[in-house]
Write a protein that holds these residues in place. Structure first.
Motif, PDB file in Angstrom:
ATOM      1  N   ASN A  48       2.935  -7.022   5.097  1.00  0.00           N
ATOM      2  CA  ASN A  48       3.280  -6.043   4.070  1.00  0.00           C
ATOM      3  C   ASN A  48       2.239  -4.936   4.005  1.00  0.00           C
ATOM      4  O   ASN A  48       1.042  -5.190   4.126  1.00  0.00           O
ATOM      5  CB  ASN A  48       3.335  -6.700   2.688  1.00  0.00           C
ATOM      6  CG  ASN A  48       4.570  -7.545   2.502  1.00  0.00           C
ATOM      7  OD1 ASN A  48       5.659  -7.156   2.891  1.00  0.00           O
ATOM      8  ND2 ASN A  48       4.400  -8.709   1.916  1.00  0.00           N
ATOM      9  N   MET A  49       2.702  -3.720   3.794  1.00  0.00           N
ATOM     10  CA  MET A  49       1.821  -2.595   3.479  1.00  0.00           C
ATOM     11  C   MET A  49       1.937  -2.358   1.979  1.00  0.00           C
ATOM     12  O   MET A  49       3.035  -2.371   1.421  1.00  0.00           O
ATOM     13  CB  MET A  49       2.229  -1.338   4.255  1.00  0.00           C
ATOM     14  CG  MET A  49       1.938  -1.439   5.731  1.00  0.00           C
ATOM     15  SD  MET A  49       2.353   0.075   6.628  1.00  0.00           S
ATOM     16  CE  MET A  49       1.168   1.212   5.987  1.00  0.00           C
ATOM     17  N   ARG A  50       0.791  -2.115   1.345  1.00  0.00           N
ATOM     18  CA  ARG A  50       0.759  -1.902  -0.097  1.00  0.00           C
ATOM     19  C   ARG A  50       0.199  -0.524  -0.418  1.00  0.00           C
ATOM     20  O   ARG A  50      -0.467   0.091   0.401  1.00  0.00           O
ATOM     21  CB  ARG A  50      -0.093  -2.978  -0.780  1.00  0.00           C
ATOM     22  CG  ARG A  50       0.478  -4.365  -0.631  1.00  0.00           C
ATOM     23  CD  ARG A  50      -0.344  -5.404  -1.384  1.00  0.00           C
ATOM     24  NE  ARG A  50       0.305  -6.703  -1.289  1.00  0.00           N
ATOM     25  CZ  ARG A  50       1.277  -7.128  -2.074  1.00  0.00           C
ATOM     26  NH1 ARG A  50       1.699  -6.370  -3.067  1.00  0.00           N
ATOM     27  NH2 ARG A  50       1.829  -8.306  -1.908  1.00  0.00           N
ATOM     28  N   SER A  51       0.426  -0.111  -1.644  1.00  0.00           N
ATOM     29  CA  SER A  51      -0.078   1.193  -2.078  1.00  0.00           C
ATOM     30  C   SER A  51      -1.557   1.151  -2.459  1.00  0.00           C
ATOM     31  O   SER A  51      -2.169   2.197  -2.651  1.00  0.00           O
ATOM     32  CB  SER A  51       0.758   1.724  -3.249  1.00  0.00           C
ATOM     33  OG  SER A  51       0.685   0.831  -4.338  1.00  0.00           O
ATOM     34  N   CYS A  52      -2.129  -0.041  -2.564  1.00  0.00           N
ATOM     35  CA  CYS A  52      -3.576  -0.200  -2.777  1.00  0.00           C
ATOM     36  C   CYS A  52      -3.990  -1.561  -2.237  1.00  0.00           C
ATOM     37  O   CYS A  52      -3.172  -2.291  -1.680  1.00  0.00           O
ATOM     38  CB  CYS A  52      -3.953  -0.018  -4.254  1.00  0.00           C
ATOM     39  SG  CYS A  52      -3.626  -1.443  -5.312  1.00  0.00           S
ATOM     40  N   ASN A  53      -5.246  -1.921  -2.410  1.00  0.00           N
ATOM     41  CA  ASN A  53      -5.782  -3.149  -1.837  1.00  0.00           C
ATOM     42  C   ASN A  53      -5.745  -4.333  -2.816  1.00  0.00           C
ATOM     43  O   ASN A  53      -6.575  -5.221  -2.747  1.00  0.00           O
ATOM     44  CB  ASN A  53      -7.197  -2.915  -1.323  1.00  0.00           C
ATOM     45  CG  ASN A  53      -8.109  -2.317  -2.369  1.00  0.00           C
ATOM     46  OD1 ASN A  53      -7.687  -1.961  -3.454  1.00  0.00           O
ATOM     47  ND2 ASN A  53      -9.385  -2.194  -2.036  1.00  0.00           N
ATOM     48  N   GLY A  98       4.324   5.682   9.579  1.00  0.00           N
ATOM     49  CA  GLY A  98       5.046   6.061   8.360  1.00  0.00           C
ATOM     50  C   GLY A  98       4.033   6.473   7.313  1.00  0.00           C
ATOM     51  O   GLY A  98       3.010   7.058   7.649  1.00  0.00           O
ATOM     52  N   PRO A  99       4.268   6.106   6.078  1.00  0.00           N
ATOM     53  CA  PRO A  99       3.270   6.429   5.064  1.00  0.00           C
ATOM     54  C   PRO A  99       2.015   5.571   5.257  1.00  0.00           C
ATOM     55  O   PRO A  99       2.097   4.450   5.764  1.00  0.00           O
ATOM     56  CB  PRO A  99       3.978   6.064   3.754  1.00  0.00           C
ATOM     57  CG  PRO A  99       4.996   5.046   4.141  1.00  0.00           C
ATOM     58  CD  PRO A  99       5.424   5.414   5.530  1.00  0.00           C
ATOM     59  N   LYS A 100       0.877   6.096   4.859  1.00  0.00           N
ATOM     60  CA  LYS A 100      -0.344   5.297   4.900  1.00  0.00           C
ATOM     61  C   LYS A 100      -0.210   4.176   3.888  1.00  0.00           C
ATOM     62  O   LYS A 100       0.377   4.353   2.820  1.00  0.00           O
ATOM     63  CB  LYS A 100      -1.567   6.143   4.538  1.00  0.00           C
ATOM     64  CG  LYS A 100      -1.989   7.126   5.589  1.00  0.00           C
ATOM     65  CD  LYS A 100      -3.240   7.837   5.115  1.00  0.00           C
ATOM     66  CE  LYS A 100      -3.666   8.914   6.066  1.00  0.00           C
ATOM     67  NZ  LYS A 100      -4.843   9.647   5.561  1.00  0.00           N
ATOM     68  N   GLY A 101      -0.764   3.025   4.223  1.00  0.00           N
ATOM     69  CA  GLY A 101      -0.729   1.893   3.310  1.00  0.00           C
ATOM     70  C   GLY A 101      -1.869   0.940   3.603  1.00  0.00           C
ATOM     71  O   GLY A 101      -2.579   1.069   4.608  1.00  0.00           O
ATOM     72  N   TRP A 102      -2.050  -0.007   2.709  1.00  0.00           N
ATOM     73  CA  TRP A 102      -3.135  -0.986   2.815  1.00  0.00           C
ATOM     74  C   TRP A 102      -2.619  -2.306   3.356  1.00  0.00           C
ATOM     75  O   TRP A 102      -1.569  -2.796   2.935  1.00  0.00           O
ATOM     76  CB  TRP A 102      -3.748  -1.207   1.440  1.00  0.00           C
ATOM     77  CG  TRP A 102      -4.500  -0.008   0.953  1.00  0.00           C
ATOM     78  CD1 TRP A 102      -3.979   1.045   0.251  1.00  0.00           C
ATOM     79  CD2 TRP A 102      -5.874   0.279   1.133  1.00  0.00           C
ATOM     80  NE1 TRP A 102      -4.963   1.963  -0.011  1.00  0.00           N
ATOM     81  CE2 TRP A 102      -6.154   1.516   0.511  1.00  0.00           C
ATOM     82  CE3 TRP A 102      -6.932  -0.389   1.745  1.00  0.00           C
ATOM     83  CZ2 TRP A 102      -7.409   2.097   0.499  1.00  0.00           C
ATOM     84  CZ3 TRP A 102      -8.195   0.183   1.739  1.00  0.00           C
ATOM     85  CH2 TRP A 102      -8.420   1.411   1.119  1.00  0.00           C
ATOM     86  N   ILE A 103      -3.362  -2.891   4.322  1.00  0.00           N
ATOM     87  CA  ILE A 103      -3.060  -4.221   4.842  1.00  0.00           C
ATOM     88  C   ILE A 103      -4.341  -5.041   4.804  1.00  0.00           C
ATOM     89  O   ILE A 103      -5.451  -4.501   4.854  1.00  0.00           O
ATOM     90  CB  ILE A 103      -2.486  -4.189   6.277  1.00  0.00           C
ATOM     91  CG1 ILE A 103      -3.481  -3.598   7.270  1.00  0.00           C
ATOM     92  CG2 ILE A 103      -1.158  -3.453   6.320  1.00  0.00           C
ATOM     93  CD1 ILE A 103      -3.063  -3.752   8.728  1.00  0.00           C
ATOM     94  N   SER A 104      -4.177  -6.343   4.732  1.00  0.00           N
ATOM     95  CA  SER A 104      -5.333  -7.231   4.702  1.00  0.00           C
ATOM     96  C   SER A 104      -5.981  -7.328   6.077  1.00  0.00           C
ATOM     97  O   SER A 104      -5.297  -7.399   7.103  1.00  0.00           O
ATOM     98  CB  SER A 104      -4.908  -8.627   4.249  1.00  0.00           C
ATOM     99  OG  SER A 104      -5.984  -9.534   4.417  1.00  0.00           O
ATOM    100  N   ALA A 105      -7.312  -7.396   6.084  1.00  0.00           N
ATOM    101  CA  ALA A 105      -8.063  -7.566   7.330  1.00  0.00           C
ATOM    102  C   ALA A 105      -7.790  -8.924   7.963  1.00  0.00           C
ATOM    103  O   ALA A 105      -8.073  -9.121   9.148  1.00  0.00           O
ATOM    104  CB  ALA A 105      -9.558  -7.386   7.079  1.00  0.00           C
ATOM    105  N   VAL A 106      -7.229  -9.864   7.205  1.00  0.00           N
ATOM    106  CA  VAL A 106      -6.880 -11.174   7.753  1.00  0.00           C
ATOM    107  C   VAL A 106      -5.987 -11.008   8.980  1.00  0.00           C
ATOM    108  O   VAL A 106      -6.075 -11.775   9.930  1.00  0.00           O
ATOM    109  CB  VAL A 106      -6.182 -12.047   6.673  1.00  0.00           C
ATOM    110  CG1 VAL A 106      -5.414 -13.197   7.289  1.00  0.00           C
ATOM    111  CG2 VAL A 106      -7.197 -12.550   5.667  1.00  0.00           C
TER     112      VAL A 106
END
Length: 128
Positions: A48-53, A98-106
């Motif tokens: 998932n990509m999120r709008s923040c971390n 696509g749009p920039k988003g946040w993903i976990s470094a995991v």
């Protein structure tokens, strides 16, 4: 002028025009990313990509990142993500086309538990 000389000149002009066209396309191409950006590989599927971390931030609906290179602009600490033996609180701001988003470094190759991804900026200014 002989026919051979004329043909050689036409080939030279055509070749120079082709080289010029390619050079102008390369020069006119938009910069893929800022100088601080780093390409990283997402090894997992359906990330998932999120709008923040943070988990409280919404995901981008059907936007998922799967086994691909993405452009990472920065990384910051956020919510802890656990997936099997992997655990981390670092998140990366990425562009996957696509749009920039946040993903976990995991889910990013090259990291370690509780550590950031080498080569990705931790400067907040790069997170815009």
């Amino acid at each position: 002028m002989t026919e051979r000389t004329t043909r050689l000149r036409r080939m030279a002009v055509t070749g120079a025009a082709a080289v010029g066209a390619v050079a102008s396309l390369v020069g006119a191409a938009p910069a893929q990313a800022a100088a601080n950006a780093t390409t990283v590989y997402v090894w997992a599927t359906d990330v998932n990509m999120r709008s923040c971390n943070l988990f409280s931030c919404p995901t981008y609906g059907s936007v998922k990142v799967s086994r691909m290179n993405v452009t990472a602009f920065c990384q910051q600490r956020g919510d802890v993500v656990r997936d099997g033996a992997y655990v981390n609180d670092w998140w990366l701001l990425v562009d996957a086309g696509g749009p920039k988003g946040w993903i976990s470094a995991v889910y990013v190759r090259g990291g370690s538990n509780w550590g950031g991804i080498p080569g990705v900026s931790t400067d907040f200014a790069h997170c815009r």
